[in-house]
Scaffold this motif. Structure first.
Motif, PDB file in Angstrom:
ATOM      1  N   MET A  39      20.468  52.735 -11.711  1.00  0.00           N
ATOM      2  CA  MET A  39      21.909  52.780 -11.462  1.00  0.00           C
ATOM      3  C   MET A  39      22.197  51.776 -10.354  1.00  0.00           C
ATOM      4  O   MET A  39      21.634  51.877  -9.265  1.00  0.00           O
ATOM      5  N   ARG A  40      23.068  50.779 -10.659  1.00  0.00           N
ATOM      6  CA  ARG A  40      23.262  49.718  -9.672  1.00  0.00           C
ATOM      7  C   ARG A  40      24.723  49.291  -9.614  1.00  0.00           C
ATOM      8  O   ARG A  40      25.503  49.482 -10.556  1.00  0.00           O
ATOM      9  N   LEU A  41      25.077  48.725  -8.457  1.00  0.00           N
ATOM     10  CA  LEU A  41      26.375  48.074  -8.233  1.00  0.00           C
ATOM     11  C   LEU A  41      26.118  46.610  -7.940  1.00  0.00           C
ATOM     12  O   LEU A  41      25.176  46.270  -7.193  1.00  0.00           O
ATOM     13  N   TYR A  42      26.973  45.740  -8.512  1.00  0.00           N
ATOM     14  CA  TYR A  42      26.803  44.300  -8.321  1.00  0.00           C
ATOM     15  C   TYR A  42      28.153  43.703  -7.929  1.00  0.00           C
ATOM     16  O   TYR A  42      29.189  44.025  -8.525  1.00  0.00           O
ATOM     17  N   THR A  43      28.166  42.862  -6.914  1.00  0.00           N
ATOM     18  CA  THR A  43      29.407  42.220  -6.461  1.00  0.00           C
ATOM     19  C   THR A  43      29.170  40.726  -6.281  1.00  0.00           C
ATOM     20  O   THR A  43      28.070  40.288  -5.938  1.00  0.00           O
TER      21      THR A  43
ATOM     22  N   LEU B 128      39.657  38.208  -4.503  1.00  0.00           N
ATOM     23  CA  LEU B 128      38.895  39.403  -4.158  1.00  0.00           C
ATOM     24  C   LEU B 128      37.510  39.350  -4.788  1.00  0.00           C
ATOM     25  O   LEU B 128      37.316  38.731  -5.840  1.00  0.00           O
ATOM     26  N   PRO B 129      36.530  40.016  -4.184  1.00  0.00           N
ATOM     27  CA  PRO B 129      35.199  40.058  -4.795  1.00  0.00           C
ATOM     28  C   PRO B 129      35.198  40.922  -6.050  1.00  0.00           C
ATOM     29  O   PRO B 129      35.943  41.902  -6.137  1.00  0.00           O
ATOM     30  N   SER B 130      34.371  40.550  -7.000  1.00  0.00           N
ATOM     31  CA  SER B 130      34.225  41.364  -8.207  1.00  0.00           C
ATOM     32  C   SER B 130      33.237  42.497  -7.943  1.00  0.00           C
ATOM     33  O   SER B 130      32.378  42.398  -7.061  1.00  0.00           O
ATOM     34  N   LEU B 131      33.340  43.561  -8.688  1.00  0.00           N
ATOM     35  CA  LEU B 131      32.438  44.702  -8.522  1.00  0.00           C
ATOM     36  C   LEU B 131      32.133  45.272  -9.900  1.00  0.00           C
ATOM     37  O   LEU B 131      33.045  45.622 -10.653  1.00  0.00           O
ATOM     38  N   GLU B 132      30.840  45.341 -10.218  1.00  0.00           N
ATOM     39  CA  GLU B 132      30.400  45.863 -11.505  1.00  0.00           C
ATOM     40  C   GLU B 132      29.402  46.997 -11.282  1.00  0.00           C
ATOM     41  O   GLU B 132      28.605  46.943 -10.346  1.00  0.00           O
ATOM     42  N   ALA B 133      29.452  47.996 -12.148  1.00  0.00           N
ATOM     43  CA  ALA B 133      28.514  49.132 -12.087  1.00  0.00           C
ATOM     44  C   ALA B 133      27.807  49.261 -13.420  1.00  0.00           C
ATOM     45  O   ALA B 133      28.401  49.011 -14.481  1.00  0.00           O
ATOM     46  N   SER B 134      26.524  49.643 -13.351  1.00  0.00           N
ATOM     47  CA  SER B 134      25.760  49.807 -14.587  1.00  0.00           C
ATOM     48  C   SER B 134      24.757  50.938 -14.432  1.00  0.00           C
ATOM     49  O   SER B 134      24.213  51.159 -13.343  1.00  0.00           O
ATOM     50  N   ILE B 135      24.512  51.673 -15.496  1.00  0.00           N
ATOM     51  CA  ILE B 135      23.498  52.731 -15.570  1.00  0.00           C
ATOM     52  C   ILE B 135      22.667  52.456 -16.813  1.00  0.00           C
ATOM     53  O   ILE B 135      23.224  52.223 -17.901  1.00  0.00           O
ATOM     54  N   SER B 136      21.349  52.470 -16.658  1.00  0.00           N
ATOM     55  CA  SER B 136      20.488  52.143 -17.793  1.00  0.00           C
ATOM     56  C   SER B 136      19.211  52.977 -17.740  1.00  0.00           C
ATOM     57  O   SER B 136      18.789  53.449 -16.676  1.00  0.00           O
ATOM     58  N   ALA B 137      18.603  53.152 -18.896  1.00  0.00           N
ATOM     59  CA  ALA B 137      17.293  53.818 -19.041  1.00  0.00           C
ATOM     60  C   ALA B 137      16.431  52.925 -19.931  1.00  0.00           C
ATOM     61  O   ALA B 137      16.852  52.561 -21.034  1.00  0.00           O
ATOM     62  N   ASN B 138      15.252  52.580 -19.461  1.00  0.00           N
ATOM     63  CA  ASN B 138      14.387  51.635 -20.149  1.00  0.00           C
ATOM     64  C   ASN B 138      13.018  52.279 -20.387  1.00  0.00           C
ATOM     65  O   ASN B 138      12.279  52.562 -19.435  1.00  0.00           O
ATOM     66  N   THR B 139      12.680  52.536 -21.630  1.00  0.00           N
ATOM     67  CA  THR B 139      11.377  53.127 -21.992  1.00  0.00           C
ATOM     68  C   THR B 139      10.439  52.024 -22.441  1.00  0.00           C
ATOM     69  O   THR B 139      10.815  51.175 -23.257  1.00  0.00           O
TER      70      THR B 139
ATOM     71  N   GLY C  21      21.494  49.931  -5.408  1.00  0.00           N
ATOM     72  CA  GLY C  21      21.532  51.109  -6.255  1.00  0.00           C
ATOM     73  C   GLY C  21      20.256  51.911  -6.166  1.00  0.00           C
ATOM     74  O   GLY C  21      19.530  51.872  -5.151  1.00  0.00           O
ATOM     75  N   PHE C  22      19.951  52.641  -7.232  1.00  0.00           N
ATOM     76  CA  PHE C  22      18.780  53.507  -7.284  1.00  0.00           C
ATOM     77  C   PHE C  22      17.967  53.179  -8.539  1.00  0.00           C
ATOM     78  O   PHE C  22      18.533  52.939  -9.609  1.00  0.00           O
ATOM     79  N   SER C  23      16.621  53.191  -8.381  1.00  0.00           N
ATOM     80  CA  SER C  23      15.744  52.937  -9.513  1.00  0.00           C
ATOM     81  C   SER C  23      14.476  53.768  -9.356  1.00  0.00           C
ATOM     82  O   SER C  23      13.824  53.736  -8.304  1.00  0.00           O
ATOM     83  N   ASN C  24      14.107  54.513 -10.421  1.00  0.00           N
ATOM     84  CA  ASN C  24      12.924  55.356 -10.349  1.00  0.00           C
ATOM     85  C   ASN C  24      12.448  55.680 -11.761  1.00  0.00           C
ATOM     86  O   ASN C  24      13.187  55.481 -12.731  1.00  0.00           O
TER      87      ASN C  24
ATOM     88  N   TRP D 250      13.891  61.496 -13.173  1.00  0.00           N
ATOM     89  CA  TRP D 250      15.201  61.962 -12.756  1.00  0.00           C
ATOM     90  C   TRP D 250      15.148  62.683 -11.413  1.00  0.00           C
ATOM     91  O   TRP D 250      16.092  62.585 -10.620  1.00  0.00           O
ATOM     92  N   ASN D 251      14.073  63.399 -11.184  1.00  0.00           N
ATOM     93  CA  ASN D 251      14.039  64.265 -10.009  1.00  0.00           C
ATOM     94  C   ASN D 251      14.035  63.499  -8.698  1.00  0.00           C
ATOM     95  O   ASN D 251      14.419  64.024  -7.661  1.00  0.00           O
ATOM     96  N   GLN D 252      13.582  62.253  -8.697  1.00  0.00           N
ATOM     97  CA  GLN D 252      13.544  61.461  -7.463  1.00  0.00           C
ATOM     98  C   GLN D 252      14.517  60.266  -7.515  1.00  0.00           C
ATOM     99  O   GLN D 252      14.361  59.321  -6.761  1.00  0.00           O
ATOM    100  N   TRP D 253      15.492  60.367  -8.408  1.00  0.00           N
ATOM    101  CA  TRP D 253      16.368  59.199  -8.627  1.00  0.00           C
ATOM    102  C   TRP D 253      17.181  58.862  -7.383  1.00  0.00           C
ATOM    103  O   TRP D 253      17.323  57.713  -6.988  1.00  0.00           O
TER     104      TRP D 253
END
Length: 483
Positions: free
Chosen positions: A150-154, A119-130, A338-341, A344-347
């Protein structure tokens, strides 16, 4: 017309893709090889006495009979209820059995892991980079900003060469080998409990005979002392009779020590602390076995250690298949989204959405001979596993043959021993009568006759124990006890 060419191009791509997929599938059949059970090179029959002695008579050519006592359940094989209770307790509480069960659990988890590899692997991650950027790199954006991701990787490896399939079969073979190992522990445990139980009964019988002999010699010593006081015998006979009594009495502590050690060994086998063992007597054992060993070809079907060796060979065979696949390209598909911005308001807006998908083929070209070394190592281990399988068959055949001859030898000895006991019993009676009624006879003759009788009685018990031990060993050697 443009639409027609577009459709034609799509069909061409589809045809090319299907052709490549078909070629890869066809090639995979030639990379890995199908498994087949190795040849059983052991002869069609065990070496055994031409006529094997049984309680009910003689059975001709039992080694050529395809009936096999390994199919008999242990509770039907050993009818002594106290022995059955010990075996049941041992199967539930023995430490080696518990360890074997945990190894099976471990192997089952490994099989599930190998199946999940398809089966394919599936990973999720959430990060904040200043970060703070230099002015010349800001391009009009704020120099100080925080990026939210916030991204998903398979990742999915396509098993075009059956590498994952071989890995799954390796894990399954290891699971089956572990299960066979547990059954091998069980058959050995049952054999050890039964053998120690019968040895304990034999020691009880020996102790009873030695105590009885000591009592008889004490009575003889008292009688001879009385005759000496009446001046009918000399002092030599008195001293010899006492020494004869002490000799029998001194054997008692040794037998009692062996009984305690055997009880402690049995207690350990059944998972108890050292203590007494409830048991019947040697005379109560009913041995009405039809000792048919079958043929060596049945060893693979019944004997767990032979099965384990075959599963180990199967695992090594599939490891060799895996080693072959490393010479061919690996196809993998990866995807991320995923989403990157920066706020927060336009995430979760459409402007923040990103995604990618990629497929790649990696072909080894030069890796310092690692793939060749891996294949050579796997082939050598496969050959070793094959030799271990052949060795297990030879060892099993040898043990069966030895047990058959040991049983036959015990039966022959018991028949001759019966006649010897009758003759020695008469010899003791005759020597005592001559000693008491004829002054020219020596007490040494009585002493020698009694010692010979005691030795023959103890050997008779050993013969009976040898017979029971041979039955147990034949049952174990054929793979009985786990069904």
């Amino acid at each position: 017309m443009i639409h027609y060419y577009s459709q034609l191009k799509k069909k061409s791509y589809r045809l090319a893709f299907m052709s490549i997929l078909g070629l890869l599938t066809w090639s995979s059949c030639h990379v890995t090889r199908p498994y087949s059970v190795p040849e059983n090179k052991v002869k069609d029959s065990f070496r055994s006495p031409t006529y094997s002695a049984l309680d009910s008579g003689y059975v001709k050519n039992i080694a050529h009979d395809t009936i096999n006592i390994a199919t008999v359940k242990w509770c039907d094989m050993f009818t002594d209820t106290m022995l059955q209770q010990l075996i049941t307790e041992g199967l539930q509480a023995n430490i080696d059995i518990k360890i074997a069960v945990e190894r099976i659990t471990e192997a089952q988890v490994n099989v599930r892991l190998k199946k999940a590899a398809f089966l394919p692997s599936l990973e999720a991650s959430i990060s904040a980079n200043t970060q703070q950027m230099p002015a010349f790199q800001s391009f009009g954006y704020p120099r100080n900003n925080t990026q939210y991701d916030m991204r998903l990787y398979t990742d999915w490896e396509i098993d075009i060469w059956d590498k994952l399939g071989s890995a799954k079969r390796v894990a399954l073979s290891q699971l089956l080998a572990t299960d066979a190992a547990k059954r091998a522990v069980q058959t050995q445990l049952i054999a050890n409990i039964a053998s120690d139980y019968y040895e304990l009964l034999a020691l009880d019988q020996q102790l009873m005979i030695i105590k009885k002999t000591a009592e008889n010699r004490a009575e003889d010593a008292a009688a001879i002392a009385e005759l000496f006081e009446n001046a009918m015998l000399n002092g030599v006979a008195v001293v010899q009779s006492k020494a004869n009594y002490y000799e029998a009495e001194l054997d008692v502590p040794d037998i009692e020590q062996k009984i305690k050690e055997t009880e402690n060994r049995l207690s350990f086998l059944v998972g108890r602390h050292p203590g007494a063992i409830l048991r019947q007597s040697l005379m109560q054992q009913q041995v009405n076995y039809d000792l048919n060993p079958g043929i060596p070809a049945q060893l693979l079907a019944h004997r767990p250690d032979v099965q384990m060796a075959e599963f180990n060979f199967r695992s090594a065979f599939e490891e060799t298949n895996i080693a072959r696949t490393y010479f061919y390209p690996a196809l993998s598909i990866t995807a991320a989204g995923g989403f990157s911005n920066l706020g927060w308001n336009q995430w979760f807006s459409s402007a923040s959405l990103f995604g990618s998908i990629a497929g790649g083929i990696a072909q080894p070209i030069f890796n310092k001979g690692v793939n060749k070394a891996r294949l050579s190592t796997a082939q050598a281990r496969q050959q070793q596993a094959l030799y271990q399988f052949e060795k297990s068959l030879l060892v099993a055949s040898q043990e069966v043959s030895n047990a058959l001859f040991e049983y036959d030898t015990a039966i022959k000895k018991m028949k001759s021993r019966k006649k010897q006991l009758e003759a020695l019993t008469q010899a003791v009676a005759f020597n005592k009568e001559l000693f008491l009624n004829h002054q020219n006879t020596n007490y040494t003759d009585v002493l020698t006759a009694e010692q010979n009788l005691l030795r023959a009685e103890l050997k008779n018990i050993a013969d009976q124990n040898q017979k029971l031990y041979a039955v147990v060993q034949l049952y174990r050697a054929l793979g009985g006890g786990w069904n």
